[in-house]
Structure formats: C-alpha cells, structure tokens
Design an enzyme around this catalytic site. Structure first.
Site, mmCIF file in Angstrom:
data_model
loop_
_atom_site.group_PDB
_atom_site.id
_atom_site.type_symbol
_atom_site.label_atom_id
_atom_site.label_comp_id
_atom_site.label_asym_id
_atom_site.label_seq_id
_atom_site.Cartn_x
_atom_site.Cartn_y
_atom_site.Cartn_z
ATOM 1 N N LYS A 15 -89.686 -34.247 -6.461
ATOM 2 C CA LYS A 15 -89.255 -35.548 -5.924
ATOM 3 C C LYS A 15 -89.971 -35.934 -4.641
ATOM 4 O O LYS A 15 -90.498 -37.030 -4.530
ATOM 5 C CB LYS A 15 -87.767 -35.483 -5.539
ATOM 6 C CG LYS A 15 -86.806 -35.890 -6.564
ATOM 7 C CD LYS A 15 -85.386 -36.048 -6.025
ATOM 8 C CE LYS A 15 -84.894 -35.243 -4.932
ATOM 9 N NZ LYS A 15 -84.574 -34.041 -4.622
ATOM 10 N N ARG A 90 -76.341 -38.541 -3.273
ATOM 11 C CA ARG A 90 -76.180 -37.259 -3.964
ATOM 12 C C ARG A 90 -74.788 -37.139 -4.574
ATOM 13 O O ARG A 90 -74.514 -36.153 -5.240
ATOM 14 C CB ARG A 90 -76.347 -36.124 -2.958
ATOM 15 C CG ARG A 90 -77.686 -35.403 -3.030
ATOM 16 C CD ARG A 90 -77.663 -34.412 -1.895
ATOM 17 N NE ARG A 90 -78.558 -33.314 -1.992
ATOM 18 C CZ ARG A 90 -79.788 -33.291 -1.498
ATOM 19 N NH1 ARG A 90 -80.313 -34.371 -0.984
ATOM 20 N NH2 ARG A 90 -80.494 -32.192 -1.541
ATOM 21 N N ARG A 136 -91.784 -21.874 -2.842
ATOM 22 C CA ARG A 136 -91.733 -22.709 -1.635
ATOM 23 C C ARG A 136 -91.065 -21.952 -0.485
ATOM 24 O O ARG A 136 -91.495 -22.050 0.665
ATOM 25 C CB ARG A 136 -90.968 -24.008 -1.919
ATOM 26 C CG ARG A 136 -90.955 -24.954 -0.743
ATOM 27 C CD ARG A 136 -90.434 -26.331 -1.113
ATOM 28 N NE ARG A 136 -88.993 -26.332 -1.289
ATOM 29 C CZ ARG A 136 -88.289 -27.386 -1.661
ATOM 30 N NH1 ARG A 136 -88.898 -28.536 -1.909
ATOM 31 N NH2 ARG A 136 -86.986 -27.333 -1.790
ATOM 32 N N ARG A 142 -88.698 -22.022 4.548
ATOM 33 C CA ARG A 142 -87.607 -22.967 4.818
ATOM 34 C C ARG A 142 -86.309 -22.192 4.929
ATOM 35 O O ARG A 142 -85.913 -21.492 4.010
ATOM 36 C CB ARG A 142 -87.510 -24.011 3.701
ATOM 37 C CG ARG A 142 -88.404 -25.198 3.941
ATOM 38 C CD ARG A 142 -88.393 -26.174 2.800
ATOM 39 N NE ARG A 142 -87.040 -26.653 2.477
ATOM 40 C CZ ARG A 142 -86.812 -27.831 1.881
ATOM 41 N NH1 ARG A 142 -87.811 -28.636 1.607
ATOM 42 N NH2 ARG A 142 -85.600 -28.196 1.596
ATOM 43 N N ARG A 153 -77.399 -24.748 -4.436
ATOM 44 C CA ARG A 153 -77.803 -26.158 -4.372
ATOM 45 C C ARG A 153 -78.088 -26.716 -5.765
ATOM 46 O O ARG A 153 -77.809 -27.871 -6.041
ATOM 47 C CB ARG A 153 -78.999 -26.339 -3.428
ATOM 48 C CG ARG A 153 -78.544 -26.303 -1.982
ATOM 49 C CD ARG A 153 -79.635 -26.630 -1.005
ATOM 50 N NE ARG A 153 -80.632 -25.592 -0.972
ATOM 51 C CZ ARG A 153 -81.932 -25.815 -0.991
ATOM 52 N NH1 ARG A 153 -82.379 -27.031 -1.048
ATOM 53 N NH2 ARG A 153 -82.771 -24.818 -0.954
HETATM 54 P P1 AMP Z 1 -83.156 -31.733 0.624
HETATM 55 O O1 AMP Z 1 -84.375 -31.548 1.468
HETATM 56 O O2 AMP Z 1 -83.037 -33.121 0.066
HETATM 57 O O3 AMP Z 1 -83.008 -30.681 -0.431
HETATM 58 O O4 AMP Z 1 -81.888 -31.568 1.595
HETATM 59 C C1 AMP Z 1 -81.673 -30.374 2.336
HETATM 60 C C2 AMP Z 1 -80.190 -30.234 2.669
HETATM 61 O O5 AMP Z 1 -79.770 -31.363 3.474
HETATM 62 C C3 AMP Z 1 -79.253 -30.257 1.469
HETATM 63 O O6 AMP Z 1 -79.120 -28.991 0.871
HETATM 64 C C4 AMP Z 1 -77.954 -30.735 2.111
HETATM 65 O O7 AMP Z 1 -77.332 -29.696 2.844
HETATM 66 C C5 AMP Z 1 -78.451 -31.757 3.111
HETATM 67 N N1 AMP Z 1 -78.533 -33.119 2.514
HETATM 68 C C6 AMP Z 1 -79.651 -33.863 2.270
HETATM 69 N N2 AMP Z 1 -79.347 -35.047 1.729
HETATM 70 C C7 AMP Z 1 -78.000 -35.066 1.615
HETATM 71 C C8 AMP Z 1 -77.075 -36.016 1.106
HETATM 72 N N3 AMP Z 1 -77.482 -37.189 0.581
HETATM 73 N N4 AMP Z 1 -75.747 -35.706 1.158
HETATM 74 C C9 AMP Z 1 -75.327 -34.533 1.674
HETATM 75 N N5 AMP Z 1 -76.141 -33.590 2.151
HETATM 76 C C10 AMP Z 1 -77.471 -33.833 2.140
#
Ligand code: AMP
Length: 200
Positions: A15, A90, A136, A142, A153
């Site tokens: 994505k 989400r 990754r 990370r 997740r």
């Molecule tokens: P990502 O890089 O999009 O995988 O986001 C990393 C982390 O940020 C996720 O595992 C969540 O803990 C938090 N996060 C990102 N976007 C959201 C969202 N829309 N709602 C809730 N938590 C989020």
C-alpha cells in the site's frame, strides 16, 4: 481519473509504496496515518505519547485521536483537490467519521455521502505478507514489526478493516480489487489501469 482515493489492504500488501507513487502521478498528497503517528511519537507530542505503547503492541490507536488528526490534515489547502489515504480508515467508525468530515468541509452541511471516489484494495496471500513483513522488520528495524505484533496487526486487519470492502460499495463507491503479487511496476500498472476505467 478519480482524485479522492483510499488504499485498503493488509500490512505488507505494498500500500505505502504504491500510494506514494500514485500521489506523485496525480499531484495529490499522500496521507498515511501510520507515518503521521510515527512522526508524532518521534516529536514527543501529546498524541505521540498516547499512541506509542499502543503502536508497539500492534493495536489500533483510539478512533477519536486518529479521526481528529486526519480531519485536521484534510482541512489543509493541499488536500482540496484530492488526496490519497493510506492506513485510514481502519474501522467502520473511522469510515463514517471520514464521510462526515469531508462532507462538512466541502458542502458545509453534514448530509451523508462518501468521502472518497474510489477504493483500491490490494490483495496479497498470507504467506507472502508474512515473508515481506519479516523481511521489512529485519531491513528497517521498525520497532512495531515483531513477529508477534505482525500476527496481531494482520488479525486486526481481517477483523476490523477488511469489512470496509463491503462498507464502500454499500455507499456507492467502487472497490477496485488489485492483485498485489508481482513486482512494484506490475502492481502499479494494474492500479493505473483500474483507475483509468473509473469516471473522474
Ligand atoms: P501502519 O504504518 O499504517 O501499519 O500503522 C502503524 C500503526 O499505527 C498501526 O499498527 C496502529 O497502531 C497505528 N495506526 C495507523 N493508522 C491507524 C488508524 N487509522 N487507526 C488506528 N491506529 C492506526
């Protein structure tokens, strides 16, 4: 081509990579809530302090915090002619809040209407997702990418986020299902092709 685009797909589906590329092509901002939250943590803001432990465990940051952050970002001038959302919404609650926020901004009322023109759903099989995410984690270190939090997740994605692929068609928005297996160029070509078939 549609310019209010939402990218849906599990972590590791590509994505972020595809969204950055498409945002450059379309000249609209790439809005990634994961990136914004990581920045808030790095900056030590109030939001970052509240989000840090939640993110480390792979859980979702509460809807109200994320919705407020995105609403503020979408109110910026550069998002007036379109945007590309990555990692938000989400949950269905976030999707509803987004529809209200964008409608309010554009029309000045709170009538129902979808905030996005099209949804791009990237599909990648589970084994490939795990392979990419573990790679990754090794490459980038990370801190939120441990094997345990990756599994957590992904299961949150299937429980909370994947149902949005049903929410949007019910609100009149096309979901373009894209095969996310293959090279970055191959996947990007599929996305561009699907979007070119959408009315602008
Ligand atoms: P990502 O890089 O999009 O995988 O986001 C990393 C982390 O940020 C996720 O595992 C969540 O803990 C938090 N996060 C990102 N976007 C959201 C969202 N829309 N709602 C809730 N938590 C989020």
């Amino acid at each position: 081509m549609s310019r209010r685009i939402l990218f849906l797909g599990p972590q590791g589906s590509g994505k972020g990579t595809q969204a950055v590329r498409l945002s450059v092509l379309l000249g609209v901002p790439h809005i990634s809530t994961g990136d914004m939250l990581r920045q808030a943590v790095a900056d030590g803001t109030e939001l970052g302090r509240r989000a840090e432990a939640i993110m480390a465990e792979g859980e979702l940051v509460p809807d109200d915090l994320v919705v407020a952050m995105v609403a503020e970002r979408l109110a910026a001038d550069d998002a007036r002619c379109g945007f590309l959302l990555d990692g938000f919404p989400r949950t269905e609650a976030q999707a509803r809040a987004l529809d209200v926020a964008v409608d309010t901004r554009v029309t000045g009322d709170d009538e129902e209407g979808a905030a996005v023109d099209v949804v791009v759903l990237l599909e990648v099989d589970h084994d490939e997702l795990m392979r990419r995410l573990l790679q990754r984690a090794r490459d980038q270190g990370r801190s939120d990418d441990t094997a345990e939090s990756i599994e957590r997740r992904l299961s949150i994605y299937w429980e909370e986020t994947a149902p949005l692929a049903g929410y949007y068609p019910a609100h009149g928005v096309t979901v373009a299902r894209i095969d996310g297996m293959g090279t970055i160029d191959e996947v990007f070509a599929r996305i561009a092709m699907a979007l070119s078939e959408e009315p602008s």
